[in-house]
Design an enzyme around this catalytic site. Structure first.
Site, mmCIF file in Angstrom:
data_model
loop_
_atom_site.group_PDB
_atom_site.id
_atom_site.type_symbol
_atom_site.label_atom_id
_atom_site.label_comp_id
_atom_site.label_asym_id
_atom_site.label_seq_id
_atom_site.Cartn_x
_atom_site.Cartn_y
_atom_site.Cartn_z
ATOM 1 N N HIS A 139 -10.291 -60.897 23.967
ATOM 2 C CA HIS A 139 -9.891 -62.056 23.168
ATOM 3 C C HIS A 139 -10.199 -61.677 21.715
ATOM 4 O O HIS A 139 -11.160 -60.949 21.450
ATOM 5 C CB HIS A 139 -10.753 -63.245 23.607
ATOM 6 C CG HIS A 139 -10.390 -64.552 22.992
ATOM 7 N ND1 HIS A 139 -10.693 -64.868 21.692
ATOM 8 C CD2 HIS A 139 -9.759 -65.655 23.504
ATOM 9 C CE1 HIS A 139 -10.280 -66.093 21.426
ATOM 10 N NE2 HIS A 139 -9.694 -66.593 22.513
ATOM 11 N N ASP A 216 -18.935 -61.086 26.645
ATOM 12 C CA ASP A 216 -18.221 -62.337 26.406
ATOM 13 C C ASP A 216 -18.051 -63.013 27.769
ATOM 14 O O ASP A 216 -17.198 -62.618 28.565
ATOM 15 C CB ASP A 216 -16.872 -62.030 25.755
ATOM 16 C CG ASP A 216 -16.036 -63.282 25.524
ATOM 17 O OD1 ASP A 216 -16.422 -64.360 26.032
ATOM 18 O OD2 ASP A 216 -14.995 -63.181 24.851
ATOM 19 N N GLN A 219 -15.100 -66.768 30.137
ATOM 20 C CA GLN A 219 -14.229 -67.050 31.275
ATOM 21 C C GLN A 219 -14.927 -66.820 32.615
ATOM 22 O O GLN A 219 -14.286 -66.899 33.660
ATOM 23 C CB GLN A 219 -12.948 -66.201 31.188
ATOM 24 C CG GLN A 219 -12.106 -66.482 29.968
ATOM 25 C CD GLN A 219 -11.420 -67.855 29.996
ATOM 26 O OE1 GLN A 219 -11.361 -68.515 31.039
ATOM 27 N NE2 GLN A 219 -10.918 -68.288 28.854
ATOM 28 N N LYS A 242 -15.221 -74.853 27.628
ATOM 29 C CA LYS A 242 -14.522 -74.235 28.759
ATOM 30 C C LYS A 242 -15.261 -74.470 30.077
ATOM 31 O O LYS A 242 -14.770 -74.107 31.137
ATOM 32 C CB LYS A 242 -14.372 -72.729 28.519
ATOM 33 C CG LYS A 242 -13.431 -72.395 27.376
ATOM 34 C CD LYS A 242 -13.274 -70.914 27.222
ATOM 35 C CE LYS A 242 -12.645 -70.539 25.907
ATOM 36 N NZ LYS A 242 -11.232 -70.917 25.791
ATOM 37 N N CYS A 426 -4.572 -65.411 22.303
ATOM 38 C CA CYS A 426 -5.550 -64.734 21.422
ATOM 39 C C CYS A 426 -5.870 -63.327 21.932
ATOM 40 O O CYS A 426 -7.024 -62.880 21.827
ATOM 41 C CB CYS A 426 -6.830 -65.540 21.254
ATOM 42 S SG CYS A 426 -6.569 -67.151 20.524
HETATM 43 C C1 LIG Z 1 -12.600 -64.672 26.611
HETATM 44 C C2 LIG Z 1 -12.776 -65.614 25.466
HETATM 45 N N1 LIG Z 1 -13.607 -65.304 24.471
HETATM 46 C C3 LIG Z 1 -13.816 -66.119 23.422
HETATM 47 C C4 LIG Z 1 -13.149 -67.320 23.309
HETATM 48 C C5 LIG Z 1 -13.418 -68.215 22.148
HETATM 49 O O1 LIG Z 1 -14.233 -69.293 22.566
HETATM 50 P P1 LIG Z 1 -14.564 -70.543 21.621
HETATM 51 O O2 LIG Z 1 -13.416 -71.493 21.761
HETATM 52 O O3 LIG Z 1 -15.821 -71.127 22.202
HETATM 53 O O4 LIG Z 1 -14.782 -70.051 20.255
HETATM 54 C C6 LIG Z 1 -12.254 -67.682 24.312
HETATM 55 C C7 LIG Z 1 -11.460 -68.927 24.187
HETATM 56 O O5 LIG Z 1 -10.272 -68.950 24.460
HETATM 57 C C8 LIG Z 1 -12.058 -66.811 25.424
HETATM 58 O O6 LIG Z 1 -11.234 -67.126 26.418
#
Ligand SMILES: Cc1ncc(COP(=O)(O)O)c(C=O)c1O
Length: 471
Positions: A139, A216, A219, A242, A426
């Site tokens: 992402h 990260d 998900q 999420k 993204c």
């Molecule tokens: C894998 C991943 N990393 C980071 C993010 C960003 O998260 P946040 O909305 O908490 O900034 C997302 C959100 O879509 C994501 O799916």
């Protein structure tokens, strides 16, 4: 024989999510966009409202009763959320989300690189030519902060490619991670592919060369049992909105030695011990990283979300979503003109199964560590095959519909009340890797039903014909 997967009481669960009970465009809502943001149970809404109506006050500041109560609720929330990821309270820093957490880490390392926080921060300082390794499946939130850090420090950004079947090329990772590697950042689960990455393998490669690992976990946190210390990562982030929680709150987990060594990113109130006009001394973690007013009611809401997930049980959540994922994957494969992104069950686009470490694979299966797999099944670590492949997944599939733009697909589904995500999610580099600019993504959460999946598949099956692109 393994015990059967626990069954969720879906009617009761859905009853806890008021938003789900509505019609969209004349149809019952089918919400398959939890990968973007999840819906919130009433308990989360109630927890935030209760705080704001009864206990709202400045935390860690006032001497009055209400301030003490708010502080206690806020710190209890920290302990609850930390416990959810296997951590101790002092290992959990509040952030406004995963993006904020990843930027915090990258900027803190940048500050260490210009000598801030020395001598404790010295091990984290990057030198010109040091390497930061990410994956092709990031992402943008776990990519751009590292691009910026590389630009500021003279470090070099490198990436681990993904195979055609969406799995990470761990051979390439082993070749790439070397003595110049200082940071290895990667997603636990890709937000496009839904594949659970081999965390232990990547951590072992990184730690063998003394590199810092950054996970990260956006998900994975809502879908899998998560024990970050057990995974061995140094730092990790996750996102409240999420995982059934409120917006604008997230968690940054750090191993204690790492958090203690890093200098702060944001500075200001609430993160200091002593301040003179010339300099400041900082509190230990987690407060060192929590400058300014924190997302207090949101943190309390997130703790309620975590308690809700714990009440259902993360093993049960995972088993339920795995079943939805399998149903969705099977249905998608049966619709002509659909190309799934990251489908290890049918073998990679380069054809056929793969086997490493003595495993054997036929007919598109894959096996590692002595397992064996046939007919599209797979096995890891000597286990037996389950589902369609040995690749662990969450309930998320992205796909391309031949001859129809993703946005058009999204509109047709929306007309049937089915909410999915369309676009690059993204993750532009990953889409480019698959020769696409956009895809459609359907993602589940614990409140989705097999009927949701079937309605989605039914609506999707007519899309190509509608646009004259095939049957
Ligand atoms: C894998 C991943 N990393 C980071 C993010 C960003 O998260 P946040 O909305 O908490 O900034 C997302 C959100 O879509 C994501 O799916």
């Amino acid at each position: 024989m393994s015990s059967p997967a626990p069954v969720l009481d879906l009617a009761a669960i859905r009853g806890d999510f008021p938003l789900l009970d509505q019609r969209v465009n004349g149809h019952p809502l089918v919400y398959l966009d939890s990968g973007a943001t999840s819906q919130k149970p009433q308990a989360v809404i109630d927890a935030e409202v209760a705080f704001l109506t009864r206990s709202n006050s400045a935390v860690h500041r006032g001497a009055h009763t209400l301030a003490a109560e708010a502080t206690e609720l806020f710190e209890d929330a920290r302990a609850t959320v930390a416990g959810f990821v296997g951590a101790r309270p002092e290992q959990l820093v509040w952030t406004s989300g995963a993006t904020a957490g990843l930027n915090l880490i990258a900027y803190a390392i940048g500050n260490a690189s210009i000598g801030r926080g020395a001598p404790a921060s010295t091990p984290f300082a990057l030198q010109h030519g040091d390497e930061i390794v990410v994956t092709e499946s990031e992402h943008h939130a776990n990519l751009i902060p590292w691009q910026e850090l590389a630009a500021r420090t003279g470090a070099v950004l490198r990436h681990i490619p993904v195979h055609d079947d969406g799995t990470l090329d761990t051979d390439a990772a082993a070749a790439l991670i070397g003595e110049r590697t200082r940071i290895v950042a990667f997603p636990h689960v890709s937000n496009v592919l839904g594949i659970v990455n081999p965390v232990a393998e990547l951590v072992a490669l990184a730690h063998a060369v003394g590199a810092l690992t950054v996970l990260d976990a956006c998900q994975s946190a809502p879908h899998l049992p998560l024990d970050l210390p057990a995974l061995g990562v140094d730092l990790a982030v996750f996102s409240g909105h999420k995982m059934l929680g409120p917006y604008a709150v997230g968690g940054l987990y750090g191993r204690s030695e790492v958090l203690e060594g890093l200098p702060p990113f944001l500075t200001g109130g609430s993160m200091i011990t002593t301040v003179t006009l010339d300099r400041a001394q900082y509190l230990p973690p987690p407060q060192r990283f929590e400058a300014g007013t924190q997302p207090v009611s949101q943190a309390i809401g997130l703790a309620a979300a975590v308690r809700y997930l714990q009440g259902v049980g993360m093993e049960a959540v995972h088993a339920h979503e795995k079943a939805l994922e399998a149903r969705m994957g099977e249905g998608l494969r049966s619709i002509p003109g659909i190309r799934l992104l990251g489908d290890a069950s049918t073998g990679s686009a380069t054809g056929g199964g793969s086997a490493t470490d003595g495993g054997s694979a036929t007919g598109g299966g894959s096996a590692t560590g002595g397992g064996s797999a046939t007919g599209g099944g797979s096995a890891t670590g000597g286990g037996s095959a389950t589902g369609g492949s040995g690749v662990e997944r969450v309930g998320l599939w992205s796909f391309d519909v031949e001859g129809v733009h993703a946005h058009d697909v999204g509109q047709i589904l929306d007309a049937r009340g089915v909410a999915v995500r369309v676009g690059h999610h993204c993750a532009q580099p990953l889409h480019r890797r698959f020769g696409l600019t956009a895809s459609v993504r359907a993602s589940t959460a614990l409140y989705n039903t097999p009927d949701d999946v079937d309605t989605f598949l039914d609506a999707l099956s007519g899309v190509r014909a509608f646009f004259g692109a095939g049957s």
